[in-house]
Each structure stands twice: as C-alpha cells, then as structure tokens.
Design an enzyme around this catalytic site. Structure first.
Site, PDB file in Angstrom:
ATOM      1  N   CYS A  23      59.251  60.925  35.011  1.00  0.00           N
ATOM      2  CA  CYS A  23      59.672  62.308  34.752  1.00  0.00           C
ATOM      3  C   CYS A  23      59.776  63.101  36.061  1.00  0.00           C
ATOM      4  O   CYS A  23      58.894  63.023  36.911  1.00  0.00           O
ATOM      5  CB  CYS A  23      58.663  62.975  33.818  1.00  0.00           C
ATOM      6  SG  CYS A  23      59.137  64.650  33.380  1.00  0.00           S
ATOM      7  N   CYS A  41      53.950  68.262  36.530  1.00  0.00           N
ATOM      8  CA  CYS A  41      52.775  68.732  35.785  1.00  0.00           C
ATOM      9  C   CYS A  41      51.540  67.959  36.290  1.00  0.00           C
ATOM     10  O   CYS A  41      51.489  66.719  36.172  1.00  0.00           O
ATOM     11  CB  CYS A  41      52.973  68.497  34.293  1.00  0.00           C
ATOM     12  SG  CYS A  41      54.576  69.113  33.708  1.00  0.00           S
ATOM     13  N   CYS A  95      49.668  65.019  34.363  1.00  0.00           N
ATOM     14  CA  CYS A  95      50.433  64.057  33.563  1.00  0.00           C
ATOM     15  C   CYS A  95      50.594  62.683  34.205  1.00  0.00           C
ATOM     16  O   CYS A  95      50.989  62.562  35.371  1.00  0.00           O
ATOM     17  CB  CYS A  95      51.816  64.635  33.249  1.00  0.00           C
ATOM     18  SG  CYS A  95      52.730  63.620  32.077  1.00  0.00           S
ATOM     19  N   CYS A 128      55.525  62.365  15.565  1.00  0.00           N
ATOM     20  CA  CYS A 128      55.978  63.158  16.714  1.00  0.00           C
ATOM     21  C   CYS A 128      56.479  62.248  17.826  1.00  0.00           C
ATOM     22  O   CYS A 128      55.734  61.410  18.341  1.00  0.00           O
ATOM     23  CB  CYS A 128      54.831  64.030  17.205  1.00  0.00           C
ATOM     24  SG  CYS A 128      55.310  65.040  18.614  1.00  0.00           S
ATOM     25  N   CYS A 135      58.635  65.622  14.166  1.00  0.00           N
ATOM     26  CA  CYS A 135      58.359  66.496  15.305  1.00  0.00           C
ATOM     27  C   CYS A 135      58.877  65.777  16.550  1.00  0.00           C
ATOM     28  O   CYS A 135      58.892  64.545  16.598  1.00  0.00           O
ATOM     29  CB  CYS A 135      56.854  66.737  15.425  1.00  0.00           C
ATOM     30  SG  CYS A 135      56.400  67.765  16.850  1.00  0.00           S
ATOM     31  N   CYS A 176      55.455  74.032  17.455  1.00  0.00           N
ATOM     32  CA  CYS A 176      54.136  73.485  17.775  1.00  0.00           C
ATOM     33  C   CYS A 176      53.901  73.846  19.229  1.00  0.00           C
ATOM     34  O   CYS A 176      54.609  73.349  20.114  1.00  0.00           O
ATOM     35  CB  CYS A 176      54.134  71.967  17.571  1.00  0.00           C
ATOM     36  SG  CYS A 176      52.621  71.166  18.139  1.00  0.00           S
ATOM     37  N   ARG A 199      45.105  72.280  16.069  1.00  0.00           N
ATOM     38  CA  ARG A 199      44.832  70.840  16.224  1.00  0.00           C
ATOM     39  C   ARG A 199      43.872  70.562  17.383  1.00  0.00           C
ATOM     40  O   ARG A 199      44.048  71.116  18.472  1.00  0.00           O
ATOM     41  CB  ARG A 199      46.155  70.096  16.473  1.00  0.00           C
ATOM     42  CG  ARG A 199      45.989  68.578  16.622  1.00  0.00           C
ATOM     43  CD  ARG A 199      47.328  67.858  16.826  1.00  0.00           C
ATOM     44  NE  ARG A 199      48.236  68.157  15.747  1.00  0.00           N
ATOM     45  CZ  ARG A 199      49.509  68.554  15.918  1.00  0.00           C
ATOM     46  NH1 ARG A 199      50.022  68.629  17.128  1.00  0.00           N
ATOM     47  NH2 ARG A 199      50.256  68.839  14.880  1.00  0.00           N
TER      48      ARG A 199
END
Ligand code: SAM
Ligand code: DTB
Ligand code: SF4
Length: 331
Positions: free
Chosen positions: A63, A67, A70, A107, A138, A198, A270
């Site tokens: 990616c 972040c 991650c 998801c 999702c 979400c 959650r």
C-alpha cells in the site's frame, strides 16, 4: 416535576458534544462510568446480543499510504507478503465458510489508498456474490469517490468501513499521506450513496486521553453517528513506526468503549483488533460497558484473532447470542 422542563435524557443521541464534555466522561469513576454506559446500552439494544463480523483481506500489502501502525504499507519492512486482488469466486468461497462459522457480516479489505475504476466490476462481482449468500456485506478499500460509492451500493454493499483512526490533533503523528479531511469526505460519499457507515479508530498508538476523546468527539459530532463503531486496540507490527508502542491499560480500553457507548448511544460498538491479547474477563467488562460487536474467525486482515472455538465457548459461558438482524437508521 415542572411539566414544561424536560430533563435531558442521556440515552438520546446528541450531535453537539464538546471535546471538553467528552474528555470529562473519561474522568467519571470507573464503576459509575460503566454503569451509566450499561444503562444507555439497554435503552437501545438487548445486552445479550452481539453482532458478528468476519474479515478477509482481498488485496494484501504494497500500500502506498504510510499509516504508522500498518503491516501493509510499502513504506515499512514488515513480514507481510503482498498479493494481487483476489478473484470473486475465491472471496465468495471464503464468505461461504464464514457464514457456516456463524458470521453475520463479511468485510472485504484491500490495502489501497483509493479505489481504481478499473477494479469496480470485480469488486461488484464479489459484493453481489457475498450478498447472495444472505450475509451483510462490508468493504474497506480506502478512499471512494461519490460515483464509486454509488456503484458499490448498487452491487449490494451494505456497509463501508473507513476509520478516522485517532483524534485530529494526533493524526499527523500517525499518517501523513492522507488528510483527516479526505477521510471525512469519503464518509460523506458513503452516506450520500445510502450505505451504512462503519467508522472508528485505534487506541495504543502513544496518543493521550484527550486524543482518544478527540476521536470520539469527531464521531459524535458527525451529521449521522456511524452505524458501526470499531475500537481497535493496536496490534503492534514489528517494522512499523508504532510497532514498539506501549500498550493501553485494559481499564482505559474499557473506558474508551463506555464513552463511545455514551456519545454514540445507537451505534453498534465493536471490540475490533486486539482481542487476541485480551482476557475473557476484560472482554466481558467491555460488553458490560456497551460493546456489542466482535470480529470472529481466526484472522483479521494480516494478524490473528481468537479462533471460533474459544469465542463460541466465551459466548456460551456469557450466555450471549448473535444479534437478530434489524435495519438501523442513522442516529
Ligand atoms: N486500506 C484501507 C484504509 O486504510 O482505508 C482499508 C484497510 S485498513 C487495514 C482499515 C483499518 O484497520 C485502519 O484504518 C485501521 O484503523 C485498522 N488497522 C490497521 N492496522 C491495524 C493494526 N495494526 N492494529 C489495529 N488496527 C489496525
Ligand atoms: C477495523 O476497524 N478494524 C479492522 C477492519 N476495520 C478493517 C482491521 C483490523 C486490522 C488489524 C491488523 C491486521 O490484521 O492487519
Ligand atoms: Fe494502506 Fe489501509 Fe494500511 Fe493505511 S491502513 S497503509 S491505507 S492498508
């Protein structure tokens, strides 16, 4: 009581929270905070019910975003091996297994900064195939344009996950390749396309309590509260800038859940990443404080989650059961 003065009902959704008010909730003595959150929880939900979601990484690693938490960012050297976007048939096969294992929502996550139009037909095939199994759908694919959001909704996408991650004042310490405003814009596109949102964040990244309050303040002052609100406890990934972060104390995690329940009373909150490191007792305190959703299945995206057997045993011991399906309007 004077009939003209209506008392403020703490269980009614509000959108005018101030940051100071949200931070003050964290300061309430622990048992009183949990008690108040449990009361609000009971106003909107059956506290014995849990919403069960299962994740699949449909495109892993490589990616371009940075972040700092991650495993999938190409900026950091981690153990995660990159792979291409999965074929729809393989995704549908995994969803079939997830459903057999008790998941209610499936998801699909991709390690992308944003969605490319060329991938939309394949994504639409996955989404419609998963939906046809009778699962809620999702996806979490990075930033979306309004047009893409409408196309995914038309394919049968019920929820879109896009997290704010942390409070706005700490955000730049965590990620610099995507702005807070860009995240908010994607949430707007999701809502305008008619999908449920979400949206939540992560604790344990070195943020202060005020930053944690800052995240919940942002969520509580959105035009609509997210239907699902995931609170992730950082899964520390070796090789990432946040891989050596000091874990957040368990009681502080419970406070985060309780304050989320108080400021977004109708959201399904959650316990997202991090249950792997939590005792059953800590998770039970979270359920008492208003958490009513978990990820099931032995994997999250690239890290581990408690397996089905231990979760089945926990839920049986707690006499908790899957949430009955209901259509929830944004609060
Ligand atoms: N690439 C897309 C994006 O970030 O918009 C979607 C997938 S991304 C992995 C989804 C969310 O998972 C992140 O926003 C973050 O809140 C959470 N997450 C990622 N890695 C994590 C970790 N190591 N620990 C806890 N939560 C994590
Ligand atoms: C969310 O808030 N947490 C999930 C989901 N939304 C996409 C992701 C958790 C990822 C944990 C780290 C990993 O497995 O790579
Ligand atoms: Fe990429 Fe999402 Fe990981 Fe950020 S959280 S590096 S956008 S996969």
């Amino acid at each position: 009581m004077n009939a003209h003065v209506s008392p403020i009902d703490p269980a009614q959704p509000r959108h005018d929270w101030t940051l100071d008010e949200v931070e003050a909730l964290f300061e309430i003595p622990f048992t009183e905070l949990v008690f108040r959150a449990a009361e609000v929880h009971r106003r909107w939900f059956d506290p014995a019910e849990l919403q069960l979601s299962q994740l699949l990484s449909v495109k892993t690693g490589g990616c371009p975003e940075n972040c700092g938490y991650c495993s999938q960012s190409q900026h950091f050297k981690t153990a995660t091996v990159a792979s291409k976007l999965m074929e729809a048939e393989a995704v549908i096969a995994a969803a079939t297994e997830a459903k057999a294992g008790g998941a209610q929502r499936f998801c699909m996550g991709a390690a992308w900064r944003d969605v490319k139009d060329r991938d939309v037909p394949k994504l639409a095939a996955m989404i419609s195939g998963v939906k046809a199994l009778g699962l809620e759908t999702c996806a979490t694919l990075g930033m979306l344009t309004p047009h893409q959001a409408r196309a995914l909704k038309a394919a049968g996408l019920d929820f879109y996950n896009h997290n704010l991650d942390t409070g706005p004042d700490y955000y730049d310490q965590v990620v610099t390749t995507r702005t807070y405003q860009e995240r908010l814009d994607t949430l707007t596109a999701v809502g305008e396309a008619g999908m449920s949102t979400c949206c939540g964040g992560i604790v344990g990244m070195g943020e202060t309590r005020r930053d944690r309050a800052g995240l919940l303040h942002q969520l509580a002052t959105l035009p609509s509260h997210p239907q699902s609100l995931p609170i992730n406890d950082l899964m520390p990934i070796p090789g990432t800038p946040l891989g050596g972060s000091t874990p957040v104390d368990g009681l502080e995690f419970v406070r985060m859940i309780a304050v989320a329940r108080l400021v977004c009373p109708k959201s399904v909150v959650r316990i997202a990443a991090g249950r792997e490191h939590m005792s059953r007792e800590l998770q039970s305190l979270c359920f008492l404080a208003g958490a009513n959703s978990i990820f099931v299945g032995a994997r999250l995206l690239t890290t581990n989650n408690p397996g089905r057997d231990s979760d089945d045993a926990m839920l049986a011991d707690l006499k908790m059961r899957p949430m009955s399906p209901k259509v929830s309007a944004p609060a």
